[in-house]
Design a protein around this motif. Structure first.
Motif, PDB file in Angstrom:
ATOM      1  N   ASN A 157       5.070   9.328  11.358  1.00 32.81           N
ATOM      2  CA  ASN A 157       4.405   8.133  10.834  1.00 32.81           C
ATOM      3  C   ASN A 157       4.909   7.901   9.424  1.00 32.81           C
ATOM      4  O   ASN A 157       5.802   8.592   8.953  1.00 32.81           O
ATOM      5  N   VAL A 158       4.324   6.937   8.758  1.00 33.36           N
ATOM      6  CA  VAL A 158       4.847   6.500   7.463  1.00 33.36           C
ATOM      7  C   VAL A 158       4.724   7.588   6.392  1.00 33.36           C
ATOM      8  O   VAL A 158       5.446   7.578   5.409  1.00 33.36           O
ATOM      9  N   ALA A 159       3.866   8.555   6.619  1.00 32.26           N
ATOM     10  CA  ALA A 159       3.739   9.648   5.645  1.00 32.26           C
ATOM     11  C   ALA A 159       4.772  10.749   5.882  1.00 32.26           C
ATOM     12  O   ALA A 159       4.834  11.719   5.137  1.00 32.26           O
ATOM     13  N   GLY A 160       5.596  10.605   6.899  1.00 27.83           N
ATOM     14  CA  GLY A 160       6.649  11.581   7.138  1.00 27.83           C
ATOM     15  C   GLY A 160       6.135  12.843   7.803  1.00 27.83           C
ATOM     16  O   GLY A 160       5.009  12.888   8.304  1.00 27.83           O
ATOM     17  N   TRP A 161       6.972  13.870   7.819  1.00 29.24           N
ATOM     18  CA  TRP A 161       6.584  15.146   8.411  1.00 29.24           C
ATOM     19  C   TRP A 161       5.750  15.903   7.398  1.00 29.24           C
ATOM     20  O   TRP A 161       6.185  16.080   6.250  1.00 29.24           O
ATOM     21  N   PRO A 162       4.583  16.370   7.778  1.00 30.01           N
ATOM     22  CA  PRO A 162       3.757  17.072   6.795  1.00 30.01           C
ATOM     23  C   PRO A 162       4.367  18.402   6.344  1.00 30.01           C
ATOM     24  O   PRO A 162       4.058  18.890   5.271  1.00 30.01           O
TER      25      PRO A 162
ATOM     26  N   GLU B  91       0.833   4.305  -2.512  1.00 30.75           N
ATOM     27  CA  GLU B  91       0.225   5.538  -2.012  1.00 30.75           C
ATOM     28  C   GLU B  91       1.263   6.627  -1.767  1.00 30.75           C
ATOM     29  O   GLU B  91       1.048   7.795  -2.095  1.00 30.75           O
ATOM     30  N   LEU B  92       2.390   6.245  -1.162  1.00 33.95           N
ATOM     31  CA  LEU B  92       3.334   7.268  -0.719  1.00 33.95           C
ATOM     32  C   LEU B  92       4.613   7.358  -1.554  1.00 33.95           C
ATOM     33  O   LEU B  92       5.174   8.424  -1.706  1.00 33.95           O
TER      34      LEU B  92
ATOM     35  N   ARG C 287       0.826  -1.204   0.000  1.00 32.99           N
ATOM     36  CA  ARG C 287       0.000   0.000   0.000  1.00 32.99           C
ATOM     37  C   ARG C 287       0.863   1.258   0.000  1.00 32.99           C
ATOM     38  O   ARG C 287       0.649   2.176  -0.797  1.00 32.99           O
ATOM     39  N   GLU C 288       1.857   1.306   0.888  1.00 31.00           N
ATOM     40  CA  GLU C 288       2.666   2.540   0.986  1.00 31.00           C
ATOM     41  C   GLU C 288       3.514   2.745  -0.265  1.00 31.00           C
ATOM     42  O   GLU C 288       3.787   3.873  -0.665  1.00 31.00           O
TER      43      GLU C 288
END
Lengths: 446, 395
Positions: A346-351, A177-178, A173-174
């Protein structure tokens, strides 16, 4: 490319101290006064070339940087405390002759955001960091393939428990998605099939290993293509998908340009360049940094200064090189400013962007500046001699020091700055100047 | 095909997972919307608390049989009813119990208990039994994942401490932050507040107002540490008490964060545990009471509930070094004005042990289920990886 035409000075957009400082602050964590003056005396495209070819810095680079950095990094990886590994990276960023590479390494750390909290293995984290650095400006495929063999990333996203018949869809998924396509460009069925293609990737005895027994070699259908794909073939499918180029273009634009400066046409053009250049990241960065867009007024002092820039730029402007501050202390400050290296939220990193500025982090920034001035960033504490710096650059008289620092620290911004007098107990005029500049709101824009 | 507008919409959804200051939301609207939200504070008793000497089945003659050197004198035990009592060091919690502010749930555990600190804590944090499912995410992190709102700039969970953020409050998108101490929320020097927001540029106005608000908040926070309001609550001089007082200050100054997490280390009492265990329970009990008194004085008791747990209890029979070794089930405490007060479960039998340990009578996930659904009002199915009948801890 039309939207990205090269910047040439014009009477409306002349090559000024502000524009030179903008280049340094946005791309290489600021500069010293000498570096700025050198770039100002030449042509802007020469200054960009120096950034791209790792010649932007002339001050404070230790003779033996590469071997020293290796020594510190290798020592940090074999002891148990992650703080030392963070300190190593900060040492690199502060002293490297290749700051653009570090800027992009940080960007990739945020892209493939992996946390040691779960990986719990410093050699893996160091290896990943070295890999991100090695491929920082390469065609993106090199980095993506390397990450699919990276022990830290595989551990982080549970790849070892993704086996034939026992799917773990975390990495699958990541990855889409990412790391590549972005949400909305794949289906849940794709996630399942991609997970099957990723079976067999594992970590054993401290290294990447492909376990053929655990790999599902059957047919998969991924993004309308069907075949017995393995991880590398899957990666190629994702790399060829136009959504990946589009997403990478957005990533690079967000890294170097302010909100709203780059329109849809320019975004599409950069994506198109990426597609036709085998997703060459270095080339795309060059396109951005050389452009009229990058040097346009709208792009100057109009992006939230990230914590690493806020940490490093004052140290370079104040030339705190001989006997540098404690990198362990700097790492603590960086964490308080919201950037805990090797430990993204988290897995999306720093916003990033506006989320960098919060009550807690703004207080941390102000206190960090106070710690520079008082010398608390040194262990033991050791207040820097800023009068000596002023003298060195013949800036002891009148407002000369303030003028110089306003350029280096704020890119020349000066409206509405510090209207109330600073109530500081420090009696050095230079120290108060730095304190005033860096605790006003312009310090948070670059 | 992905057009720019769609791309931006998507990337903003992606990038808006919040990361922010504990005690001040960025916009008034954001904080108003959440001001009445209920808050859960988790206290983790680290190391495996000796449940048998915490909630004591004094009427059971087996108690004295298994506990020789470590036996608590019946006369000193704080009686909850005619068979159970609290350790004498827990007077404050005894008062909370009498005041209907404490639920005591003995015998909490899970099937096939693991006696490793690490493994068992991972089970409690993740609410998952299998090690392969211990992925670094936890029940509260997953719960917050379901509550993600675009544009939310407040941290979902705040951990007070200097160790790594516990997996319990980590999620896929949840933003959890750690705060070490109060100094991080105060200005080291007197800075002039920058000019009021005057810029018409949206980003500049944002920076101006954030910086101004932050400096003002730091001043308010500094003032609140001098103000004796929370000192009237009588916080004792313990580390746990200081952490809870910091939580109370953060809750009071703003709102938004719904999960707070602290740990009290030291419960791994393998030898000579009598005094150390007594000291730990006194710290726990007095700190908790002071916290609840403080919240009451601040008019916040309706919004806050506290849960305390340990990764396992200890063996029923004391060991040869006047200590206890790793066991299995143990008591969980839930405290607050809205708690379903009382002893909520059956004490495990001291006759019918399982391999020398107390058989669990309650699955911990049924307590989590109640805290999630009845208190935080978040669907518990995903966070717990299945449906569990709530053991009603909320009144």
């Amino acid at each position: 490319m039309s939207a990205w035409q090269i910047y040439r000075p014009t009477p409306q957009q002349p090559w000024t101290q502000e524009r030179a400082a903008h280049l340094h602050r946005r791309s290489v964590f600021g500069s010293t006064w000498n570096e700025l003056q050198r770039d100002l005396s030449g042509k802007p495209q020469e200054a960009v070339s120096r950034v791209l070819s790792d010649e932007a810095r002339i001050d404070g680079i230790p003779d033996e940087f590469a071997s020293l950095a290796n020594l510190i990094g290798n020592a940090a990886a074999v002891q148990p405390n992650v703080e030392r590994l963070k300190a190593w990276w900060i040492y690199r960023i502060l002293f490297t002759p290749a700051p653009l590479q570090e800027r992009l390494t940080l960007m990739w750390h945020n892209h493939f955001a992996t946390s040691n909290l779960k990986v719990n293995n410093l050699p893996f984290m160091k290896l990943q960091n070295d890999t991100l650095r090695e491929h920082a400006t390469a065609p993106f495929g090199e980095l993506l393939h390397a990450m699919l063999h990276d022990p830290a990333l595989l551990t982080w996203l549970d790849a070892p428990s993704n086996r034939r018949g026992h799917a773990n869809e975390n990495l699958s998924r990541e990855l889409m998605e990412l790391f590549t396509l972005g949400i909305g460009n794949y289906t849940e069925a794709d996630v399942k099939h991609v997970a099957r293609a990723l079976t067999g990737l594992t970590v054993k005895e401290g290294r990447f290993q492909f376990n053929a027994h655990r790999h599902d070699a059957g047919e998969k259908t991924i993004l309308h293509k069907t075949g017995p794909f393995d991880a590398d073939q899957l990666a190629d499918i994702l790399l060829q998908n136009p959504a990946t180029a589009q997403r990478l273009a957005g990533k690079l634009i967000a890294e170097f340009c302010s909100e709203g400066v780059v329109n849809e046409t320019a975004h599409n053009e950069l994506a198109s360049q990426l597609r036709t250049s085998n997703l060459d990241i270095g080339k795309a960065v060059e396109t951005i940094l050389r452009s009229e867009l990058f040097f346009s007024d709208a792009n100057i002092n109009s992006r939230i200064c990230d914590p690493m820039s806020f940490l490093i730029a004052p140290l370079r402007a104040l030339e705190l090189f001989d006997k540098p501050p404690s990198t362990l202390a700097l790492s603590e400050w960086l964490q308080r400013m919201g950037l805990d290296l090797f430990n993204p939220p988290n897995v999306a990193g720093w916003p990033g962007n506006r989320s960098w500025l919060t009550t807690r982090t703004v207080i941390a920034r102000a206190n960090y500046v106070a710690a520079i001035i008082s010398g608390d960033v040194y262990r033991p504490a050791n207040a820097p001699d800023l009068q000596k710096l002023a003298k060195k650059h013949s800036a002891s008289k009148n407002d000369a020091f303030e003028t110089m620092m306003r350029i280096l620290l704020l890119g020349g911004a000066n409206e509405n700055q510090a209207q109330e007098p600073i109530k500081s107990t420090i009696d050095s005029r230079e120290a108060n100047t730095v304190l005033a500049l860096l605790t006003g709101f312009h310090a948070h824009l670059h | 095909m992905l057009n720019r507008r769609r791309f931006l919409n998507q990337s903003s959804l992606l990038s808006l997972s919040p990361l922010i200051p504990a005690f001040l939301s960025q916009t008034a609207a954001a904080s108003e919307a959440r001001q009445d939200d209920r808050i859960l504070v988790v206290i983790q008793l680290d190391g495996g608390n000796d449940g048998l000497n915490t909630v004591i089945p004094f009427a059971d003659e087996n108690y004295g049989k298994y506990r020789d050197k470590l036996r608590i004198d019946k006369k000193e035990i704080i009686k909850l009813n005619d068979s159970l009592g609290l350790h004498p060091a827990m007077k404050s919690m005894g008062q909370l119990f009498d005041d209907n502010q404490l639920a005591i749930i003995p015998g909490v555990g899970y099937p096939n208990p693991n006696r490793s600190h690490f493994r068992s804590m991972a089970v409690w944090h993740s609410a998952r039994m299998h090690p392969a499912d211990h992925t670094g995410q936890g029940w509260l992190g997953r719960a917050c994942d379901q509550q993600q709102k675009p544009g939310n700039a407040t941290p979902d969970a705040v951990f007070i401490g200097d160790s790594p953020i516990p997996a319990a409050i980590i999620g896929r998108r949840t933003n959890s932050i750690a705060l070490n101490n109060e100094a991080e929320l105060m200005l080291a020097s007197k800075f002039a507040a920058p000019a009021k927001a005057t810029s018409s540029d949206d980003l500049q106005a944002f920076v101006q107002s954030t910086v101004t608000a932050s400096y003002a908040a730091a001043k308010r926070f500094a003032a609140s540490t001098k103000n004796s309001a929370s000192d009237k609550a009588g916080y004792p001089n313990y580390r746990l008490a200081r952490k809870l007082r910091l939580i109370s200050r953060i809750i009071r100054l703003d709102g938004g964060t719904r999960i707070f997490y602290v740990s009290q280390p030291g419960y791994d009492t393998h030898s000579m545990q009598k005094h150390s265990h007594q000291r730990l329970l006194r710290e726990f009990s007095r700190s908790l009471k002071a916290f609840l008194v403080d919240l009451q004085q601040a008019g916040l008791s309706d919004r806050v509930m506290v849960m305390a747990f340990s990764e396992f209890g200890r063996r029923v029979r004391e060991n040869a070094s006047a200590g206890t070794d790793h066991g299995t089930s143990g008591p969980v405490f839930v405290a607050g004005k809205s708690v379903n007060a009382g002893v909520l479960s059956k004490y495990p039998s001291l006759e019918n042990l399982e391999d020398g340990d107390l058989k669990s009578t309650v699955d911990f996930r049924s307590i989590y289920a109640s805290l999630l659904t009845n208190w935080l009002e978040i669907d518990a199915t995903l966070p717990l990886g299945g449906k569990f009948k709530p053991l009603k801890v909320v009144s």
